[in-house]
Design a protein around this motif. Sequence first.
Motif, PDB file in Angstrom:
ATOM      1  N   THR A  63      -4.237  -1.747   1.151  1.00  0.00           N
ATOM      2  CA  THR A  63      -3.330  -2.654   1.859  1.00  0.00           C
ATOM      3  C   THR A  63      -1.924  -2.078   1.888  1.00  0.00           C
ATOM      4  O   THR A  63      -1.240  -2.101   2.916  1.00  0.00           O
ATOM      5  CB  THR A  63      -3.328  -4.036   1.179  1.00  0.00           C
ATOM      6  OG1 THR A  63      -4.652  -4.570   1.208  1.00  0.00           O
ATOM      7  CG2 THR A  63      -2.393  -4.998   1.886  1.00  0.00           C
ATOM      8  N   LEU A  64      -1.478  -1.541   0.760  1.00  0.00           N
ATOM      9  CA  LEU A  64      -0.146  -0.946   0.688  1.00  0.00           C
ATOM     10  C   LEU A  64      -0.053   0.297   1.559  1.00  0.00           C
ATOM     11  O   LEU A  64       0.947   0.518   2.257  1.00  0.00           O
ATOM     12  CB  LEU A  64       0.189  -0.597  -0.764  1.00  0.00           C
ATOM     13  CG  LEU A  64       1.590  -0.034  -1.001  1.00  0.00           C
ATOM     14  CD1 LEU A  64       2.648  -1.063  -0.637  1.00  0.00           C
ATOM     15  CD2 LEU A  64       1.757   0.403  -2.443  1.00  0.00           C
ATOM     16  N   VAL A  65      -1.102   1.114   1.549  1.00  0.00           N
ATOM     17  CA  VAL A  65      -1.113   2.312   2.392  1.00  0.00           C
ATOM     18  C   VAL A  65      -0.995   1.926   3.864  1.00  0.00           C
ATOM     19  O   VAL A  65      -0.227   2.532   4.629  1.00  0.00           O
ATOM     20  CB  VAL A  65      -2.391   3.142   2.144  1.00  0.00           C
ATOM     21  CG1 VAL A  65      -2.554   4.225   3.203  1.00  0.00           C
ATOM     22  CG2 VAL A  65      -2.354   3.775   0.758  1.00  0.00           C
ATOM     23  N   ASN A  66      -1.736   0.908   4.293  1.00  0.00           N
ATOM     24  CA  ASN A  66      -1.640   0.434   5.675  1.00  0.00           C
ATOM     25  C   ASN A  66      -0.218   0.006   6.013  1.00  0.00           C
ATOM     26  O   ASN A  66       0.295   0.305   7.100  1.00  0.00           O
ATOM     27  CB  ASN A  66      -2.590  -0.741   5.893  1.00  0.00           C
ATOM     28  CG  ASN A  66      -4.039  -0.329   5.968  1.00  0.00           C
ATOM     29  OD1 ASN A  66      -4.352   0.822   6.280  1.00  0.00           O
ATOM     30  ND2 ASN A  66      -4.936  -1.253   5.681  1.00  0.00           N
ATOM     31  N   ALA A  67       0.423  -0.724   5.090  1.00  0.00           N
ATOM     32  CA  ALA A  67       1.781  -1.203   5.326  1.00  0.00           C
ATOM     33  C   ALA A  67       2.762  -0.037   5.457  1.00  0.00           C
ATOM     34  O   ALA A  67       3.632  -0.044   6.328  1.00  0.00           O
ATOM     35  CB  ALA A  67       2.207  -2.129   4.190  1.00  0.00           C
ATOM     36  N   LEU A 255       1.531  -9.369   3.011  1.00  0.00           N
ATOM     37  CA  LEU A 255       2.620  -9.702   3.920  1.00  0.00           C
ATOM     38  C   LEU A 255       3.201  -8.438   4.559  1.00  0.00           C
ATOM     39  O   LEU A 255       3.526  -8.423   5.746  1.00  0.00           O
ATOM     40  CB  LEU A 255       3.720 -10.464   3.182  1.00  0.00           C
ATOM     41  CG  LEU A 255       3.308 -11.724   2.409  1.00  0.00           C
ATOM     42  CD1 LEU A 255       4.537 -12.455   1.879  1.00  0.00           C
ATOM     43  CD2 LEU A 255       2.472 -12.646   3.271  1.00  0.00           C
ATOM     44  N   ALA A 256       3.309  -7.383   3.757  1.00  0.00           N
ATOM     45  CA  ALA A 256       3.832  -6.119   4.279  1.00  0.00           C
ATOM     46  C   ALA A 256       2.876  -5.521   5.309  1.00  0.00           C
ATOM     47  O   ALA A 256       3.297  -5.048   6.366  1.00  0.00           O
ATOM     48  CB  ALA A 256       4.061  -5.137   3.126  1.00  0.00           C
ATOM     49  N   GLN A 257       1.583  -5.548   4.995  1.00  0.00           N
ATOM     50  CA  GLN A 257       0.597  -4.980   5.920  1.00  0.00           C
ATOM     51  C   GLN A 257       0.594  -5.716   7.255  1.00  0.00           C
ATOM     52  O   GLN A 257       0.640  -5.095   8.318  1.00  0.00           O
ATOM     53  CB  GLN A 257      -0.796  -5.049   5.301  1.00  0.00           C
ATOM     54  CG  GLN A 257      -1.915  -4.617   6.246  1.00  0.00           C
ATOM     55  CD  GLN A 257      -3.282  -4.723   5.605  1.00  0.00           C
ATOM     56  OE1 GLN A 257      -3.858  -3.727   5.190  1.00  0.00           O
ATOM     57  NE2 GLN A 257      -3.814  -5.933   5.521  1.00  0.00           N
ATOM     58  N   VAL A 337       8.650  -4.572   0.877  1.00  0.00           N
ATOM     59  CA  VAL A 337       8.315  -3.236   1.361  1.00  0.00           C
ATOM     60  C   VAL A 337       9.568  -2.395   1.604  1.00  0.00           C
ATOM     61  O   VAL A 337       9.526  -1.159   1.466  1.00  0.00           O
ATOM     62  CB  VAL A 337       7.448  -3.320   2.636  1.00  0.00           C
ATOM     63  CG1 VAL A 337       8.254  -3.790   3.846  1.00  0.00           C
ATOM     64  CG2 VAL A 337       6.769  -1.984   2.929  1.00  0.00           C
ATOM     65  N   HIS A 338      10.692  -3.026   1.944  1.00  0.00           N
ATOM     66  CA  HIS A 338      11.912  -2.250   2.201  1.00  0.00           C
ATOM     67  C   HIS A 338      12.474  -1.630   0.921  1.00  0.00           C
ATOM     68  O   HIS A 338      12.805  -0.426   0.914  1.00  0.00           O
ATOM     69  CB  HIS A 338      12.949  -3.114   2.913  1.00  0.00           C
ATOM     70  CG  HIS A 338      12.521  -3.568   4.278  1.00  0.00           C
ATOM     71  ND1 HIS A 338      12.205  -2.684   5.285  1.00  0.00           N
ATOM     72  CD2 HIS A 338      12.317  -4.808   4.788  1.00  0.00           C
ATOM     73  CE1 HIS A 338      11.840  -3.356   6.371  1.00  0.00           C
ATOM     74  NE2 HIS A 338      11.891  -4.642   6.091  1.00  0.00           N
TER      75      HIS A 338
END
Length: 480
Positions: A63-67, A255-257, A337-338
């Motif tokens: 999920t983080l990689v996608n985001a 949420l980031a993704q 994410v920022h």
Amino acid sequence: MSAPHIPPQTGAPDPVHQRIDAALHQLAALGGDLVAHANRIGAILWSPPRIVVVGRLKAGKSTLVNALIGAPVAETAALEATNVVTVYENGAPSRADVVSTDGTRRPVPLALGTTVDLGVPPEQVAYVHRYLPSHALSTITLVDTPGLATLTVTNAAATERALIDGFEQTRSASVDADAAVFLFDSMPRTDEVEFLQRLGFTPLNTLGVLSRADGFGRGVLGNRDPLGHAAEHANVLARRLAGQVGTVVPVAGLLAQTSHTGAFTDADARALAALDPLAPLELFDLLDADPAALPVPRDQVWRLLELIGEYGLVHARAQATGGAHQVNQWLSGVSGVHPLRAVLEQSLRRFAVLHRAGRILAELDALVYSHPARDAIRQIVSALRTDPALVPVELLRALRSLLQADPSAPAVDELDQVLRGGTIAEALGLEPTASPEQIRAMAQQKLVAVQAQSVSTRSAAEDTALTALTHAYTVIVRGH
């Protein structure tokens, strides 16, 4: 000292790259097969640093990689999805190669919405090399991994094979990572910390991520805001894990993704806005007990939950009247994410570059010992190692070795301080506004102290660390 601690301007080659590149040109000028060696090492030098994402099953790695990539390219599912290591690198056209454990490569077809067909059993695969045009991957390459302590022994072994065993046994089948992003949802378990230590990084090129921050604690229906609670806990973890990670950043990966992959549409925003009159408890009660009383079909609510989770379903409703764009902006802003990107692009990438440079020096050392032109190569490498621009490279290598051999050695903290310094003054523990005279005096004082420590050391790694510090302080004294 030639400002190795000050990050170069974007787009400008930093001094480390410049010096190593010049040395590689000298190597190629010797002719013969050294031209090929110089080109091979040069490709390593100029490619973006590789950052591996590790953590347990369902920690939110894919999920983080996608985001971070900004596209739904990494598999995500409620159960174990990623069963091989996958390297995501900037490149066109979009394509994928399966890299076997013997280092051979085989292209495989890609189809939207489907997983890569490996064509061979996963245990024969070192990693999948995925190329896709992505601005987000122009400065870093991301490596997604199977979860640690996963549902299958095969999947757990895949991570070690590519990141640890591959590096030791066959470099062609290793991803050769330069930094790590370590995901966990509370306090890391002992086996996770042990695995992290085996990767051989330092806290400076390891970032901790407290994942699923939007569901932290008792979640959205609890007495505390889960994002604020997660931020406080991340600070606590950063102090407790100071020997393993440089810092800990809380992130709501879902949420980031969603906000960065374009999955949330205006139709979703309209459905979300229709739910705004309902109190949170009433909304979830209706969803469970009386879905027919919901103002939108139950399937739409379930889709919203898949996109933005319970936290988004409760708190993003106030943004929904502004459409998908406003909701996505809000999701991105609260996801964390920022701040994560800022750490990745600044400090983590900076130390990943130094780690990569250390690997290149090791490659050159190997040529010194194995190549017939070893005397000429030794002169090139010796000049490179004594170059002031490469002082931080040697310091990071020394810190890495000392952490593995004697993590309680006094020199660990001193190496850490020198490397973290954004300026030479800060590297010495002074204010950034310190005068050249103050810098020189402090460097001289530290040089004398290090030389005194060198008389009695506890290990070869400590000897190496004190030698690196001696070189660093000597360069500063001479340069100021």
